[in-house]
Design an enzyme around this catalytic site. Structure first.
Site, mmCIF file in Angstrom:
data_model
loop_
_atom_site.group_PDB
_atom_site.id
_atom_site.type_symbol
_atom_site.label_atom_id
_atom_site.label_comp_id
_atom_site.label_asym_id
_atom_site.label_seq_id
_atom_site.Cartn_x
_atom_site.Cartn_y
_atom_site.Cartn_z
ATOM 1 N N GLN A 95 -7.612 8.520 3.101
ATOM 2 C CA GLN A 95 -6.589 8.561 4.161
ATOM 3 C C GLN A 95 -5.193 8.255 3.634
ATOM 4 O O GLN A 95 -4.199 8.512 4.289
ATOM 5 C CB GLN A 95 -6.906 7.496 5.230
ATOM 6 C CG GLN A 95 -8.175 7.743 5.980
ATOM 7 C CD GLN A 95 -8.675 6.483 6.687
ATOM 8 O OE1 GLN A 95 -8.402 6.271 7.853
ATOM 9 N NE2 GLN A 95 -9.417 5.649 5.975
ATOM 10 N N GLY A 116 -6.181 1.047 9.078
ATOM 11 C CA GLY A 116 -5.190 0.603 10.061
ATOM 12 C C GLY A 116 -5.015 -0.898 10.074
ATOM 13 O O GLY A 116 -4.273 -1.441 10.871
ATOM 14 N N GLY A 129 0.850 -1.208 0.000
ATOM 15 C CA GLY A 129 0.000 0.000 0.000
ATOM 16 C C GLY A 129 0.873 1.241 0.000
ATOM 17 O O GLY A 129 1.843 1.311 0.744
ATOM 18 N N GLU A 180 -10.988 -0.066 11.441
ATOM 19 C CA GLU A 180 -11.508 -1.092 10.506
ATOM 20 C C GLU A 180 -11.249 -2.513 11.026
ATOM 21 O O GLU A 180 -11.992 -3.433 10.707
ATOM 22 C CB GLU A 180 -10.921 -0.909 9.103
ATOM 23 C CG GLU A 180 -9.426 -1.156 9.009
ATOM 24 C CD GLU A 180 -8.888 -1.117 7.581
ATOM 25 O OE1 GLU A 180 -9.654 -0.994 6.627
ATOM 26 O OE2 GLU A 180 -7.646 -1.210 7.449
ATOM 27 N N ALA A 214 -13.028 12.731 20.132
ATOM 28 C CA ALA A 214 -14.157 11.794 19.990
ATOM 29 C C ALA A 214 -14.669 11.330 21.356
ATOM 30 O O ALA A 214 -13.934 11.363 22.343
ATOM 31 C CB ALA A 214 -13.708 10.583 19.174
ATOM 32 N N SER A 253 2.552 -8.194 -4.939
ATOM 33 C CA SER A 253 2.867 -9.271 -5.882
ATOM 34 C C SER A 253 2.711 -10.654 -5.259
ATOM 35 O O SER A 253 3.418 -11.014 -4.321
ATOM 36 C CB SER A 253 4.313 -9.097 -6.380
ATOM 37 O OG SER A 253 4.728 -10.238 -7.091
ATOM 38 N N ASP A 297 -0.417 2.664 8.613
ATOM 39 C CA ASP A 297 -0.989 1.941 9.759
ATOM 40 C C ASP A 297 -0.204 2.110 11.065
ATOM 41 O O ASP A 297 -0.740 1.906 12.146
ATOM 42 C CB ASP A 297 -1.086 0.437 9.446
ATOM 43 C CG ASP A 297 -1.954 0.153 8.231
ATOM 44 O OD1 ASP A 297 -2.789 1.013 7.896
ATOM 45 O OD2 ASP A 297 -1.791 -0.914 7.616
ATOM 46 N N ARG A 341 -26.535 14.784 15.970
ATOM 47 C CA ARG A 341 -26.362 13.412 15.468
ATOM 48 C C ARG A 341 -25.169 12.697 16.098
ATOM 49 O O ARG A 341 -24.226 13.324 16.564
ATOM 50 C CB ARG A 341 -26.150 13.440 13.954
ATOM 51 C CG ARG A 341 -27.437 13.618 13.204
ATOM 52 C CD ARG A 341 -27.184 13.781 11.733
ATOM 53 N NE ARG A 341 -28.465 13.822 11.030
ATOM 54 C CZ ARG A 341 -28.615 14.297 9.806
ATOM 55 N NH1 ARG A 341 -27.582 14.786 9.143
ATOM 56 N NH2 ARG A 341 -29.803 14.294 9.235
HETATM 57 O O1 F6P Z 1 -1.790 -1.034 4.943
HETATM 58 C C1 F6P Z 1 -2.352 0.154 4.480
HETATM 59 C C2 F6P Z 1 -3.829 -0.010 4.232
HETATM 60 O O2 F6P Z 1 -4.331 1.233 3.781
HETATM 61 C C3 F6P Z 1 -4.649 -0.533 5.406
HETATM 62 O O3 F6P Z 1 -4.916 0.454 6.368
HETATM 63 C C4 F6P Z 1 -5.869 -1.057 4.684
HETATM 64 O O4 F6P Z 1 -6.497 -2.060 5.440
HETATM 65 C C5 F6P Z 1 -5.302 -1.608 3.414
HETATM 66 O O5 F6P Z 1 -4.043 -0.962 3.212
HETATM 67 C C6 F6P Z 1 -6.160 -1.387 2.200
HETATM 68 O O6 F6P Z 1 -5.568 -2.062 1.130
HETATM 69 P P1 F6P Z 1 -5.960 -1.826 -0.394
HETATM 70 O O7 F6P Z 1 -5.417 -0.468 -0.796
HETATM 71 O O8 F6P Z 1 -5.288 -2.921 -1.121
HETATM 72 O O9 F6P Z 1 -7.445 -1.833 -0.470
#
Ligand code: F6P
EC number: 2.7.1.11
Length: 321
Positions: free
Chosen positions: A252, A171, A11, A223, A187, A73, A128, A163
């Site tokens: 993000q 993450g 990523g 997540e 928050a 890959s 992350d 709301r």
């Molecule tokens: O590791 C970085 C990240 O953005 C994570 O936070 C997320 O779960 C994942 O990559 C998303 O991966 P992709 O871009 O392959 O959907």
């Protein structure tokens, strides 16, 4: 060492370009040639090498993403793929390799080094902040700033309508982004994989806050604990709040890197080249520890777990009351 190569893998994250720029210009300043490998390990296997000069990395420090592009890959996980990669490194006479990426990418670096004896050094790049050994990875600060800007905006509209918003942040299995953005965004609650949570208790707390006159509530959902949509249904049903969900997703991961990420990436890139050249960096990852650049063994990076700071968990709990 006469020639090194650099790749970004997995990523992407803001600051990768700043790291590549630093690697290229530091190496050139020491009379070392640099090759960029396109699309990470995929390009390493497919022979996507290109020589990089100083001008090739001009005007990229401020840009998010990675101009070398990135990929995940599957083929590199196979022996056949790894052997192709080694062939290409030999064909281009590469004496050292800089791998910029998250834990999957660093795992690949460990294979190249441990199994095939390649001189590799890793640079941690992932929003992350789950990579063991470094206080911060490249991209984390920018992602946090992006998330908190979104929380601030949502706060405005949430207040106008009384709301409750559940905001899902990235993450993977790590709650760092959620925890830090919950603290910085003020928050009411945060759900992270590292800490058990009690939804009924959180709903009770939010109810009480409304009764005391609060006009909105923000809950940050990592997540790694599940979908904010699923939690939202429970909040709506049990709490009776008017609930809305925002999944921040890939916004993000983009955007211009912050000053912190640009300088962190630049320091890491320079340190990677210096230590690759003096031999101390091979098989290691560059790390930020307190304020200093250090080296961490890649095997430790992969086998040890980065823990969240318990003090931050305590602060988040106290300040959300
Ligand atoms: O590791 C970085 C990240 O953005 C994570 O936070 C997320 O779960 C994942 O990559 C998303 O991966 P992709 O871009 O392959 O959907």
């Amino acid at each position: 060492m006469k020639r090194i190569a650099v790749l970004t893998s997995g990523g992407d994250c803001p600051g990768m370009n700043a790291a590549i720029r630093s690697v290229v210009r530091t190496a050139l300043s020491k009379g070392i040639e640099v090759y960029g490998i396109e699309q990470g390990y995929k390009g390493l296997i497919e022979g996507e090498f290109r020589k990089l000069e100083s001008k090739d990395v001009a005007n990229i420090i401020q840009k998010g993403g990675t101009f070398l592009r990135s990929a995940r890959s599957e083929r590199f996980k196979t022996e056949e793929g790894q052997k192709e990669a080694i062939k290409n490194l030999e064909k281009h006479n590469i004496d050292g390799l800089v791998v910029i990426g998250g834990d999957g990418s660093l795992r690949g670096a460990t294979v190249l080094c441990g199994k095939y004896g390649v001189n590799v050094i890793g640079i941690p790049g992932s929003i992350d902040n789950d990579i063991y050994g470094t206080d911060m990875s490249i991209g984390v600060d920018t992602a946090l700033n992006t998330i908190v800007r979104c929380i601030d905006s949502i706060n405005d509209t949430a207040s106008s309508h009384d709301r409750t918003f559940l905001i899902e942040v990235m993450g993977r299995n790590c709650g760092y982004l959620a925890l830090m953005s919950a603290i910085a965004g003020g928050a009411e609650a945060v759900l992270i994989p590292e800490v058990p949570y009690n939804i009924e208790k959180i709903i009770e707390k939010i109810k009480k806050r409304y009764e005391e006159g609060k006009t909105r509530s923000i809950v940050i959902v990592a997540e790694g604990v599940g979908s904010a949509y699923d939690f939202g249904k429970v909040f709506g049903m049990i709490g009776g709040f008017e609930t809305r969900i925002t999944v921040l997703g890939h916004l993000q991961r983009g955007g211009s890197p912050t000053v912190f990420d640009r300088t962190l990436a630049t320091r890491m890139g320079a340190f990677a080249v210096e230590t690759l050249l003096d031999g101390t960096g091979c098989g290691k990852m560059v790390a930020l520890q307190k304020t200093k650049m250090e080296l961490v063994d890649l095997n430790d990076v992969l086998n040890k777990k980065k823990e969240l700071d318990p003090k931050l968990l305590e602060i988040a709990e106290i300040l959300s009351n």
